[in-house]
Design a protein around this motif. Structure first.
Motif, PDB file in Angstrom:
ATOM      1  N   PHE A  38      42.480  45.509  41.591  1.00 36.17           N
ATOM      2  CA  PHE A  38      43.084  43.663  41.867  1.00 36.17           C
ATOM      3  C   PHE A  38      43.147  44.445  43.400  1.00 36.17           C
ATOM      4  CE2 PHE A  38      45.226  43.023  37.487  1.00 36.17           C
ATOM      5  CZ  PHE A  38      43.808  42.032  37.093  1.00 36.17           C
ATOM      6  N   ALA A  39      43.953  45.476  43.766  1.00 39.51           N
ATOM      7  CA  ALA A  39      44.036  45.413  44.772  1.00 39.51           C
ATOM      8  C   ALA A  39      42.688  45.742  46.053  1.00 39.51           C
ATOM      9  CB  ALA A  39      44.832  46.940  45.500  1.00 39.51           C
ATOM     10  N   GLN A  40      41.242  46.756  45.170  1.00 40.02           N
ATOM     11  CA  GLN A  40      40.793  46.696  46.121  1.00 40.02           C
ATOM     12  C   GLN A  40      40.117  45.704  46.571  1.00 40.02           C
ATOM     13  OE1 GLN A  40      39.451  49.572  47.132  1.00 40.02           O
ATOM     14  NE2 GLN A  40      37.689  47.672  47.643  1.00 40.02           N
ATOM     15  N   LEU A  60      37.433  39.155  40.066  1.00 46.10           N
ATOM     16  CA  LEU A  60      38.787  39.854  39.250  1.00 46.10           C
ATOM     17  C   LEU A  60      40.211  39.315  39.641  1.00 46.10           C
ATOM     18  CD1 LEU A  60      38.228  43.669  40.085  1.00 46.10           C
ATOM     19  CD2 LEU A  60      38.879  43.192  37.868  1.00 46.10           C
ATOM     20  N   GLN A  61      39.898  38.839  40.975  1.00 46.28           N
ATOM     21  CA  GLN A  61      41.163  37.723  41.666  1.00 46.28           C
ATOM     22  C   GLN A  61      41.621  36.603  40.539  1.00 46.28           C
ATOM     23  OE1 GLN A  61      40.176  35.420  44.767  1.00 46.28           O
ATOM     24  NE2 GLN A  61      42.391  36.486  46.103  1.00 46.28           N
ATOM     25  N   LEU A  62      40.406  35.997  39.764  1.00 47.22           N
ATOM     26  CA  LEU A  62      40.523  34.921  39.439  1.00 47.22           C
ATOM     27  C   LEU A  62      41.411  34.948  38.280  1.00 47.22           C
ATOM     28  CD1 LEU A  62      37.627  32.989  39.519  1.00 47.22           C
ATOM     29  CD2 LEU A  62      39.967  32.430  41.023  1.00 47.22           C
ATOM     30  N   ALA A  63      40.984  36.589  37.142  1.00 45.93           N
ATOM     31  CA  ALA A  63      41.086  36.978  36.533  1.00 45.93           C
ATOM     32  C   ALA A  63      42.601  37.409  36.335  1.00 45.93           C
ATOM     33  CB  ALA A  63      40.161  37.806  36.147  1.00 45.93           C
ATOM     34  N   GLN A  64      42.597  38.192  37.306  1.00 50.53           N
ATOM     35  CA  GLN A  64      44.483  39.053  37.495  1.00 50.53           C
ATOM     36  C   GLN A  64      45.215  37.193  37.077  1.00 50.53           C
ATOM     37  OE1 GLN A  64      45.909  40.043  41.310  1.00 50.53           O
ATOM     38  NE2 GLN A  64      47.699  40.733  40.513  1.00 50.53           N
ATOM     39  N   ALA A  73      39.731  53.417  45.930  1.00 46.68           N
ATOM     40  CA  ALA A  73      38.388  52.730  46.828  1.00 46.68           C
ATOM     41  C   ALA A  73      37.303  52.757  46.307  1.00 46.68           C
ATOM     42  CB  ALA A  73      38.735  53.096  47.798  1.00 46.68           C
ATOM     43  N   LEU A  74      37.045  51.371  45.119  1.00 47.60           N
ATOM     44  CA  LEU A  74      35.722  51.233  44.528  1.00 47.60           C
ATOM     45  C   LEU A  74      35.010  50.562  45.019  1.00 47.60           C
ATOM     46  CD1 LEU A  74      38.188  48.680  41.442  1.00 47.60           C
ATOM     47  CD2 LEU A  74      37.190  51.689  41.513  1.00 47.60           C
ATOM     48  N   GLY A  75      33.884  51.792  45.697  1.00 49.87           N
ATOM     49  CA  GLY A  75      33.209  51.025  46.804  1.00 49.87           C
ATOM     50  C   GLY A  75      31.618  50.706  45.504  1.00 49.87           C
ATOM     51  N   GLN A  76      31.741  50.775  45.233  1.00 52.88           N
ATOM     52  CA  GLN A  76      30.714  49.476  43.578  1.00 52.88           C
ATOM     53  C   GLN A  76      31.173  48.019  43.374  1.00 52.88           C
ATOM     54  OE1 GLN A  76      28.029  50.853  43.735  1.00 52.88           O
ATOM     55  NE2 GLN A  76      28.477  52.664  44.882  1.00 52.88           N
ATOM     56  N   LEU A  77      32.231  47.952  43.966  1.00 54.22           N
ATOM     57  CA  LEU A  77      32.742  46.496  43.542  1.00 54.22           C
ATOM     58  C   LEU A  77      32.277  44.804  44.657  1.00 54.22           C
ATOM     59  CD1 LEU A  77      34.470  45.330  41.755  1.00 54.22           C
ATOM     60  CD2 LEU A  77      36.600  45.640  42.433  1.00 54.22           C
TER      61      LEU A  77
END
Length: 324
Positions: free
Chosen positions: A119-121, A96-100, A84-88
């Protein structure tokens, strides 16, 4: 001291492995070993198997091991937090979603795969039901990149081709191709990959054939097979991808600049006042609702097709070469 170094190395290896464990499907130790190799980490299969056994035995991590048959499969348990990326933040998740979506063909495949955890996070962060999360999730349905011509479906690319091409391009390695050109002629070639460009729905590899010093653009959907070589090369210092594009090479030009003059019906050419052909474009109002356009542009087949698209709404086309 050696033991501390070994412990640190094992910890870093475990972290790298955890980044590649999926949530929905299972992954084997062999597949994890291959992902490690793509990241530049070489470990024998037995070492990966031992580490996965230890990681899946830890209830705190929440890794599910399917040992009903070999090879064993591993994935995160449904409720596990994983990496998990708590600071996102929500804005970062949306970005990130748009970049993917828009960079999936323009970044090396192994780099995109290494971002799977991010991306999943990001998706999980946007799956919440708070007002801010709902607003962020709605944003992707509020923006579009629209076509400027008749939309076309992307051509099919043979399995494994994009992965091999992007790997060779990223690592400056020679690339061995089985290529079939537009005329249907198929042959084996060895090329130096220099750039990857997306033009509408198509991807093009800019490269130099072995033994030549000029560039060519090869359509990825015409590559039947691709294999990145273990042999590297020094990237040519006289190649500039930006200049290659500016010279109109993707518009089937050779970099020749011309002073273009033509007359166009006012209604058909009105948009050229808002989106000019060049910085030095000049627009002159003529009688009977016509405009005279003058601009410095690169002469290319794409320019000719564009002018022909106006049909009878364009006349008096003149292209004067610009002398160096």
């Amino acid at each position: 001291m050696p033991q501390r170094s070994d412990t640190l190395e094992t910890t870093l290896l475990a972290l790298e492995i955890l980044r590649h464990i999926p949530r929905k499907h299972k992954i084997t130790a062999k597949e994890l070993q291959q992902k490690l190799q793509c990241a530049g980490i070489k470990r024998d299969l037995r070492s990966v198997q031992r580490l996965m056994a230890a990681l899946s035995d830890s209830a705190a991590l929440g890794i599910e091991r399917d040992d009903r048959s070999k090879p064993y499969g591993f994935r995160w348990q449904e409720q596990a937090r994983g990496m998990a990326l708590g600071q996102l933040t929500l804005h970062e998740s949306l970005l990130l979603q748009l970049a993917q979506e828009h960079l999936k063909h323009l970044l090396p495949v192994h780099l995109m795969q290494s971002m799977d955890g991010f991306f999943a996070q990001a998706r999980r962060n946007l799956d919440g039901q708070s007002p801010n999360e709902r607003l962020a999730r709605q944003w992707s349905s509020k923006v579009r990149v629209v076509a400027t011509s008749q939309p076309l479906l992307p051509p099919a690319i043979a399995p494994g081709v994009l992965e091999e091409v992007s790997e060779a391009l990223y690592a400056n390695r020679w690339l061995e191709l089985d290529y079939q050109n537009a005329a249907g002629v198929r042959k084996a070639v060895k090329v130096m990959p220099l750039g990857l460009a997306q033009q509408g729905p198509r991807l093009y590899l800019v490269c130099r054939y072995e033994g030549f010093d000029n560039e060519r653009s090869l359509a990825l959907h015409r590559i039947r097979k691709a294999q990145a070589s273990t042999l590297g090369f020094e990237r040519p210092t006289n190649f500039d991808f930006q200049r290659y594009d500016d010279d109109g090479r993707f518009g089937f030009g050779e970099g020749e600049r011309v002073r273009l003059t033509f007359e166009v019906e006012r209604d058909a050419g009105f948009h050229l006042r808002e989106t000019p052909l060049s910085h030095d474009q000049q627009v002159e109002d003529l009688a009977d609702d016509w405009l005279r356009i003058t601009a410095t542009v690169v002469d290319s087949a794409m320019l000719h097709w564009w002018l022909r698209g106006f049909g009878t709404a364009v006349r008096a086309v003149q292209r004067d070469p610009i002398l160096a």
